[in-house]
Design a protein around this motif. Structure first.
Motif, PDB file in Angstrom:
ATOM      1  N   ARG A 167     -58.657 -56.098 -37.555  1.00  0.00           N
ATOM      2  CA  ARG A 167     -57.706 -57.006 -36.893  1.00  0.00           C
ATOM      3  C   ARG A 167     -57.957 -57.096 -35.400  1.00  0.00           C
ATOM      4  N   LEU A 168     -58.310 -55.968 -34.780  1.00  0.00           N
ATOM      5  CA  LEU A 168     -58.501 -55.951 -33.328  1.00  0.00           C
ATOM      6  C   LEU A 168     -59.857 -56.513 -32.899  1.00  0.00           C
ATOM      7  N   ARG A 169     -60.866 -56.399 -33.767  1.00  0.00           N
ATOM      8  CA  ARG A 169     -62.221 -56.832 -33.398  1.00  0.00           C
ATOM      9  C   ARG A 169     -62.641 -58.158 -34.020  1.00  0.00           C
ATOM     10  N   GLY A 170     -61.961 -58.569 -35.073  1.00  0.00           N
ATOM     11  CA  GLY A 170     -62.400 -59.745 -35.812  1.00  0.00           C
ATOM     12  C   GLY A 170     -62.630 -59.367 -37.262  1.00  0.00           C
ATOM     13  N   CYS A 171     -63.337 -60.198 -38.004  1.00  0.00           N
ATOM     14  CA  CYS A 171     -63.536 -59.964 -39.434  1.00  0.00           C
ATOM     15  C   CYS A 171     -64.498 -58.817 -39.718  1.00  0.00           C
ATOM     16  N   GLU A 172     -65.509 -58.661 -38.894  1.00  0.00           N
ATOM     17  CA  GLU A 172     -66.523 -57.641 -39.151  1.00  0.00           C
ATOM     18  C   GLU A 172     -66.312 -56.450 -38.237  1.00  0.00           C
ATOM     19  N   VAL A 173     -66.290 -55.246 -38.843  1.00  0.00           N
ATOM     20  CA  VAL A 173     -66.131 -54.021 -38.080  1.00  0.00           C
ATOM     21  C   VAL A 173     -67.507 -53.509 -37.686  1.00  0.00           C
ATOM     22  N   SER A 174     -67.692 -53.183 -36.421  1.00  0.00           N
ATOM     23  CA  SER A 174     -68.972 -52.678 -35.924  1.00  0.00           C
ATOM     24  C   SER A 174     -69.261 -51.304 -36.520  1.00  0.00           C
ATOM     25  N   ASP A 175     -70.456 -51.170 -37.137  1.00  0.00           N
ATOM     26  CA  ASP A 175     -70.840 -49.875 -37.700  1.00  0.00           C
ATOM     27  C   ASP A 175     -70.954 -48.815 -36.603  1.00  0.00           C
ATOM     28  N   ALA A 176     -71.452 -49.232 -35.431  1.00  0.00           N
ATOM     29  CA  ALA A 176     -71.634 -48.288 -34.327  1.00  0.00           C
ATOM     30  C   ALA A 176     -70.290 -47.726 -33.872  1.00  0.00           C
ATOM     31  N   GLU A 177     -69.275 -48.593 -33.794  1.00  0.00           N
ATOM     32  CA  GLU A 177     -67.965 -48.129 -33.335  1.00  0.00           C
ATOM     33  C   GLU A 177     -67.321 -47.208 -34.363  1.00  0.00           C
ATOM     34  N   MET A 178     -67.461 -47.556 -35.654  1.00  0.00           N
ATOM     35  CA  MET A 178     -66.905 -46.701 -36.693  1.00  0.00           C
ATOM     36  C   MET A 178     -67.613 -45.352 -36.707  1.00  0.00           C
ATOM     37  N   GLU A 179     -68.930 -45.362 -36.481  1.00  0.00           N
ATOM     38  CA  GLU A 179     -69.678 -44.110 -36.420  1.00  0.00           C
ATOM     39  C   GLU A 179     -69.224 -43.236 -35.258  1.00  0.00           C
ATOM     40  N   GLU A 180     -68.917 -43.879 -34.134  1.00  0.00           N
ATOM     41  CA  GLU A 180     -68.448 -43.127 -32.964  1.00  0.00           C
ATOM     42  C   GLU A 180     -67.123 -42.432 -33.261  1.00  0.00           C
ATOM     43  N   ILE A 181     -66.202 -43.154 -33.935  1.00  0.00           N
ATOM     44  CA  ILE A 181     -64.908 -42.552 -34.276  1.00  0.00           C
ATOM     45  C   ILE A 181     -65.091 -41.445 -35.310  1.00  0.00           C
ATOM     46  N   LEU A 182     -65.980 -41.663 -36.288  1.00  0.00           N
ATOM     47  CA  LEU A 182     -66.249 -40.641 -37.303  1.00  0.00           C
ATOM     48  C   LEU A 182     -66.877 -39.398 -36.676  1.00  0.00           C
ATOM     49  N   GLU A 183     -67.728 -39.628 -35.675  1.00  0.00           N
ATOM     50  CA  GLU A 183     -68.347 -38.502 -34.971  1.00  0.00           C
ATOM     51  C   GLU A 183     -67.291 -37.667 -34.248  1.00  0.00           C
ATOM     52  N   GLU A 184     -66.321 -38.352 -33.628  1.00  0.00           N
ATOM     53  CA  GLU A 184     -65.241 -37.644 -32.955  1.00  0.00           C
ATOM     54  C   GLU A 184     -64.366 -36.910 -33.964  1.00  0.00           C
ATOM     55  N   GLN A 185     -64.143 -37.540 -35.144  1.00  0.00           N
ATOM     56  CA  GLN A 185     -63.356 -36.882 -36.193  1.00  0.00           C
ATOM     57  C   GLN A 185     -64.070 -35.635 -36.700  1.00  0.00           C
ATOM     58  N   LYS A 186     -65.402 -35.743 -36.852  1.00  0.00           N
ATOM     59  CA  LYS A 186     -66.191 -34.607 -37.324  1.00  0.00           C
ATOM     60  C   LYS A 186     -66.157 -33.477 -36.317  1.00  0.00           C
ATOM     61  N   ALA A 187     -66.226 -33.829 -35.020  1.00  0.00           N
ATOM     62  CA  ALA A 187     -66.171 -32.802 -33.977  1.00  0.00           C
ATOM     63  C   ALA A 187     -64.819 -32.105 -33.961  1.00  0.00           C
ATOM     64  N   ALA A 188     -63.769 -32.887 -34.240  1.00  0.00           N
ATOM     65  CA  ALA A 188     -62.428 -32.300 -34.273  1.00  0.00           C
ATOM     66  C   ALA A 188     -62.242 -31.409 -35.486  1.00  0.00           C
ATOM     67  N   GLY A 189     -62.895 -31.773 -36.600  1.00  0.00           N
ATOM     68  CA  GLY A 189     -62.791 -30.991 -37.816  1.00  0.00           C
ATOM     69  C   GLY A 189     -61.376 -30.972 -38.348  1.00  0.00           C
ATOM     70  N   VAL A 190     -60.927 -29.790 -38.718  1.00  0.00           N
ATOM     71  CA  VAL A 190     -59.570 -29.649 -39.245  1.00  0.00           C
ATOM     72  C   VAL A 190     -58.592 -29.221 -38.144  1.00  0.00           C
ATOM     73  N   ALA A 191     -59.066 -29.255 -36.909  1.00  0.00           N
ATOM     74  CA  ALA A 191     -58.209 -28.824 -35.798  1.00  0.00           C
ATOM     75  C   ALA A 191     -57.032 -29.778 -35.636  1.00  0.00           C
ATOM     76  N   ARG A 192     -55.917 -29.236 -35.207  1.00  0.00           N
ATOM     77  CA  ARG A 192     -54.745 -30.051 -34.914  1.00  0.00           C
ATOM     78  C   ARG A 192     -54.724 -30.366 -33.425  1.00  0.00           C
ATOM     79  N   ALA A 193     -53.844 -31.263 -33.043  1.00  0.00           N
ATOM     80  CA  ALA A 193     -53.739 -31.632 -31.637  1.00  0.00           C
ATOM     81  C   ALA A 193     -53.334 -30.418 -30.801  1.00  0.00           C
ATOM     82  N   LYS A 194     -53.926 -30.306 -29.625  1.00  0.00           N
ATOM     83  CA  LYS A 194     -53.658 -29.163 -28.756  1.00  0.00           C
ATOM     84  C   LYS A 194     -52.251 -29.243 -28.169  1.00  0.00           C
ATOM     85  N   SER A 195     -51.623 -28.102 -28.047  1.00  0.00           N
ATOM     86  CA  SER A 195     -50.342 -28.034 -27.347  1.00  0.00           C
ATOM     87  C   SER A 195     -50.611 -27.942 -25.850  1.00  0.00           C
ATOM     88  N   LEU A 196     -49.543 -28.017 -25.072  1.00  0.00           N
ATOM     89  CA  LEU A 196     -49.663 -27.946 -23.620  1.00  0.00           C
ATOM     90  C   LEU A 196     -50.276 -26.611 -23.199  1.00  0.00           C
TER      91      LEU A 196
END
Length: 506
Positions: free
Chosen positions: A234-263
């Protein structure tokens, strides 16, 4: 029209509407609520005195009225501090978009209180109303840039995130216009003026539910890849960029099962300490640089320049227009010039104008034309602030921290902003009384120190992914660690050689 051009048009339209909907009830409210409190000052102070006479049969002294008025003004900053602390947990638990929607509860309660304050003949209700609207501003000032930064494509990330500053400046300008005597700035209308912030809030409640949640939040925090792909579509148009999805997946992989950090976890993380120091320094400098104080000083400058009392309110609108124009210009330049250059350039220019401003105030009454030079300095100072610090500062937590650390980073950045805004607001009258025409020298010092510190510590983040920015900080940390180890090694060698010499001499 080709499919690609249609996609780009759909992308830009959806993203633009999402930004407008979020900002109308977000940072626009912050600027608007800063501006509208100035015009009814005399009327509210009169109401404070009349209320006390009715309750206790005794009129307040001028200093007592000023003290209560200071509480009303300061309640906004204290509410903002609480809102900053609430923003992180709310953004993690509810999501970015849902937090902005829920945030309007504070706003609506504030509007109802403002309308009921005069019938109830209660100053306390006004203080509570300003506190709640401060909570609303504190939440939106943190969550909105996060939402923008996570929803925009890399090529437009800076420009989209900088729109938070554009809407803040728009809110200031709109508040100054609505506060004119001919609109809602008259004595009979000040409760309606304080409650008028409910209108942008209603617009947000009606429009924002139609737009998508942050794609990064959907994938990294909630693990919903399908919802993330739909939001990106919806934000980019009909086609989702593979590069952008890979970047988000890479960040998800780096985060792993970690939860959001507290203060506390973010403060204890040594690997993020350099980024945290940069964000804390930039957020503090944004409020300690004196830009908000110069708004209060503008009326005096215009009066000294010969502007009639009834026309000063129109001249003051020019200050809001300056910051709005500068924010738009900065938005056009940020992806060309870069974040670092705009931030440093803004502080250097502000330091220079503070010096000129001090000279013009010192020579006022001695040299002809100094009041007009002072007016020029007011506008130039605000323009310099709007070009750099006003917009770039809010982008830094999005670009320097990953998804797990970002909410806590915004909590700290927002807290520093509101605490320092409160301190400057309380201290500025005393600074003026004690330093007189030299009152902007401390602000000049803040600007110089900020420019030097950020020049030495902040890398350019334009067009870089989070992994590239993190790698840059890792290199700096490694370099600093290697240098420290090398110094320790040299020290040990020196001590060892001196001990050997002593033994030989013995």
């Amino acid at each position: 029209m080709s499919k690609t051009s249609k996609d780009r048009k759909g992308c830009s339209l959806t993203l633009a509407l999402t930004v407008c909907s979020a900002a109308i009830g977000g940072t626009l409210q912050y600027g608007y609520n800063i501006a509208i409190i100035n015009s009814p000052t005399v009327y509210i102070q009169k109401f404070i005195n009349e209320t006390c006479v009715e309750r206790w049969g005794t009129a307040l002294t001028s200093s007592e009225v000023t003290l209560i008025w200071t509480l009303i003004v300061s309640a906004f900053s204290l509410g903002g501090l609480l809102g900053s602390l609430l923003a992180g947990p709310m953004a993690i638990r509810c999501g970015r978009r849902q937090t902005l929607l829920l945030n309007n509860c504070f706003l609506m309660a504030s509007a109802i209180m403002a309308l009921s304050s005069r019938p109830a003949k209660s100053t306390e209700i006004i203080i509570a109303a300003r506190f709640l609207v401060g909570v609303n501003a504190g939440v939106s000032m943190n969550v909105q840039p996060m939402y923008f930064g996570e929803s925009a494509p890399k090529a437009l990330r800076g420009a989209v995130a900088l729109l938070s500053a554009v809407f803040t400046a728009m809110g200031i300008l709109l508040g100054q216009v609505i506060g004119l005597t001919e609109v809602l700035g008259g004595e009979a209308f000040w409760p309606y003026l304080l409650a008028s912030n409910a209108i942008p809030g209603l617009l947000q409640l009606l429009t924002l539910p139609w737009f998508p949640e942050s794609p990064r939040y959907l994938l990294i925090d909630r693990g919903d890849r399908e919802a993330c792909s739909h939001a990106l579509g919806r934000l980019r148009g009909c086609e989702v960029s593979d590069a952008e999805m890979e970047e988000i997946l890479e960040e998800q992989k780096a985060a792993g099962v970690a939860r959001a950090k507290s203060l506390c976890e973010l403060l204890a993380d040594r690997g993020l300490r350099r980024q945290l120091c940069i964000v804390m320094a930039a957020s503090s400098s944004m409020m300690l640089c004196g830009n908000d104080s110069i708004y209060f000083y503008a009326s005096y400058i215009f009066q000294e320049a010969g502007v009639s009392a009834e026309k000063i309110q129109y001249a003051t609108i020019g200050t809001g227009a300056c910051e709005f124009a500068a924010a738009i210009m900065s938005n056009l330049l940020i992806e060309r010039v870069g974040r670092r250059m705009l931030l440093l350039g803004g502080y250097v220019l502000m330091a220079g104008w503070a010096v000129v401003f001090t000279l013009s105030l010192s020579l006022q009454g001695k040299v002809a034309g100094m009041p007009y030079l002072s007016m020029a300095c007011v506008f130039a100072y605000i323009l310099s602030f709007g070009m750099g610090p006003a917009g770039v500062t809010g982008i830094l937590p999005t670009e320097l921290f990953d998804q797990m650390a970002r909410p806590a980073a915004y909590m700290i950045a927002g807290s520093m902003m509101w605490v320092n805004l409160f301190l400057v607001g309380m201290a500025f009258p005393f600074i003026v009384n004690n330093l007189g025409q030299f009152c902007f020298i401390p602000f000049c010092g803040v600007c110089v120190a900020s420019a030097i510190y950020l020049r030495l510590t902040l890398p350019e983040t334009k067009g870089k992914t989070l992994s590239e920015i993190t790698a840059e900080f890792d290199r700096r940390n490694t370099k600093g660690l290697s240098s420290s180890l090398q110094n320790q090694s040299q020290l040990q060698e020196t001590l060892h050689s001196s001990e050997s010499v002593e033994i030989e001499q013995f």
